[in-house]
Design a protein around this motif. Structure first.
Motif, PDB file in Angstrom:
ATOM      1  N   UNK A  55       0.821  -1.219   0.000  1.00  0.00           N
ATOM      2  CA  UNK A  55       0.000   0.000   0.000  1.00  0.00           C
ATOM      3  C   UNK A  55       0.853   1.266   0.000  1.00  0.00           C
ATOM      4  N   UNK A  56       2.133   1.129  -0.325  1.00  0.00           N
ATOM      5  CA  UNK A  56       3.048   2.269  -0.325  1.00  0.00           C
ATOM      6  C   UNK A  56       3.867   2.355   0.950  1.00  0.00           C
ATOM      7  N   UNK A  57       3.331   1.847   2.054  1.00  0.00           N
ATOM      8  CA  UNK A  57       4.002   1.859   3.349  1.00  0.00           C
ATOM      9  C   UNK A  57       4.314   0.450   3.830  1.00  0.00           C
ATOM     10  N   UNK A 149      -1.225  -9.709   7.613  1.00  0.00           N
ATOM     11  CA  UNK A 149      -0.117  -9.111   8.350  1.00  0.00           C
ATOM     12  C   UNK A 149       0.405  -7.913   7.555  1.00  0.00           C
ATOM     13  N   UNK A 150       0.399  -6.747   8.180  1.00  0.00           N
ATOM     14  CA  UNK A 150       1.024  -5.561   7.574  1.00  0.00           C
ATOM     15  C   UNK A 150       2.482  -5.536   8.021  1.00  0.00           C
ATOM     16  N   UNK A 151       3.380  -5.584   7.035  1.00  0.00           N
ATOM     17  CA  UNK A 151       4.814  -5.619   7.332  1.00  0.00           C
ATOM     18  C   UNK A 151       5.448  -4.385   6.708  1.00  0.00           C
ATOM     19  N   UNK A 152       6.125  -3.538   7.494  1.00  0.00           N
ATOM     20  CA  UNK A 152       6.712  -2.310   6.941  1.00  0.00           C
ATOM     21  C   UNK A 152       7.680  -2.608   5.794  1.00  0.00           C
ATOM     22  N   UNK A 153       7.483  -1.925   4.690  1.00  0.00           N
ATOM     23  CA  UNK A 153       8.370  -2.103   3.533  1.00  0.00           C
ATOM     24  C   UNK A 153       9.821  -1.819   3.927  1.00  0.00           C
ATOM     25  N   UNK A 178      15.114  -5.132  -6.895  1.00  0.00           N
ATOM     26  CA  UNK A 178      14.544  -4.256  -7.923  1.00  0.00           C
ATOM     27  C   UNK A 178      13.709  -3.094  -7.403  1.00  0.00           C
ATOM     28  N   UNK A 179      13.370  -3.098  -6.140  1.00  0.00           N
ATOM     29  CA  UNK A 179      12.452  -2.096  -5.593  1.00  0.00           C
ATOM     30  C   UNK A 179      11.017  -2.518  -5.908  1.00  0.00           C
ATOM     31  N   UNK A 180      10.076  -1.842  -5.287  1.00  0.00           N
ATOM     32  CA  UNK A 180       8.657  -2.147  -5.491  1.00  0.00           C
ATOM     33  C   UNK A 180       8.058  -1.179  -6.498  1.00  0.00           C
ATOM     34  N   UNK A 181       7.441  -1.669  -7.551  1.00  0.00           N
ATOM     35  CA  UNK A 181       6.785  -0.764  -8.487  1.00  0.00           C
ATOM     36  C   UNK A 181       5.639  -0.031  -7.791  1.00  0.00           C
ATOM     37  N   UNK A 182       5.388   1.203  -8.209  1.00  0.00           N
ATOM     38  CA  UNK A 182       4.302   1.985  -7.638  1.00  0.00           C
ATOM     39  C   UNK A 182       4.650   2.667  -6.334  1.00  0.00           C
ATOM     40  N   UNK A 183       5.915   2.637  -5.966  1.00  0.00           N
ATOM     41  CA  UNK A 183       6.339   3.255  -4.711  1.00  0.00           C
ATOM     42  C   UNK A 183       7.347   4.356  -5.024  1.00  0.00           C
ATOM     43  N   UNK A 184       7.029   5.549  -4.595  1.00  0.00           N
ATOM     44  CA  UNK A 184       7.892   6.704  -4.881  1.00  0.00           C
ATOM     45  C   UNK A 184       9.169   6.673  -4.085  1.00  0.00           C
TER      46      UNK A 184
END
Length: 184
Positions: A55-57, A149-153, A178-184
């Motif tokens: 979710x970005x976070x 489970x919400x896990x901090x990126x 590679x990083x997560x697409x859709x994340x600034x």
């Protein structure tokens, strides 16, 4: 290493040992390019899809019992079997996301397709990244015991250390590289 013609093979016989709801065990006989023959036990299944969703976070993961390995709370990405005939893998991923974590994703990107154990299993696993979420719930009708489970990126290494599941490790290691697409 042997030459190319010696590495060719053809299936010359097949018999079903067990036919289950999820897997089938067959014993196939093969003839190789050098004239030799061998029997191989092969587990056949329809394949699976896994979704690395955020979710970005936070990453949205699941904890669920995995009786096959005696693990009461396996940490995993949302996933499921390709069990509907002709279903496209991304459609299976969309379905599993709503069934397992109660979200739909507006954005999707392929990560990889891999085969987890080519010596005994014909399974193909399709992995996707998904983001830009909205609430959406669909009941699978299955007897599943899933905790979201919400896990901090920012703690991607912690998530990697906390899982033993192959599809989840592949997806998390891909995200680390590679990083997560859709994340600034």
């Amino acid at each position: 290493m042997t030459g190319g013609s010696e590495r060719t093979f053809e299936r010359i016989d097949s018999r079903t040992i067990y036919r289950g709801r999820i897997v089938h065990l067959v014993e196939d006989r093969f003839r190789y390019g050098d004239g030799g023959e061998a029997d191989r036990e092969i587990i056949r299944t329809t394949g699976a899809v896994g979704v690395l969703v955020h979710d970005g976070t936070d990453l949205l993961l699941t904890r669920q019992p995995r009786e096959a390995i005696g693990e009461p709370d396996s940490l995993e990405i949302p996933a499921g079997r390709l069990d509907k005939p002709g279903e496209d893998p991304i459609d299976c991923g969309r379905r599993e996301l709503t069934e397992e974590i109660g979200f739909a994703a507006q954005q999707w990107a392929p990560i990889a397709v891999y085969r987890p154990s080519v010596g005994i299993l014909d399974e193909e696993v399709h992995l996707y990244a998904a983001w830009d979420l909205r609430a959406d719930r669909q009941d699978s009708g299955e007897d599943e015991r899933i905790e979201v489970v919400r896990w901090p990126i920012e703690d991607l290494d912690g998530a990697i250390a906390a899982t033993q599941d192959g599809k989840t490790l592949v997806a998390l290691l891909w995200a680390k590289a590679n990083g997560l697409p859709g994340r600034a």
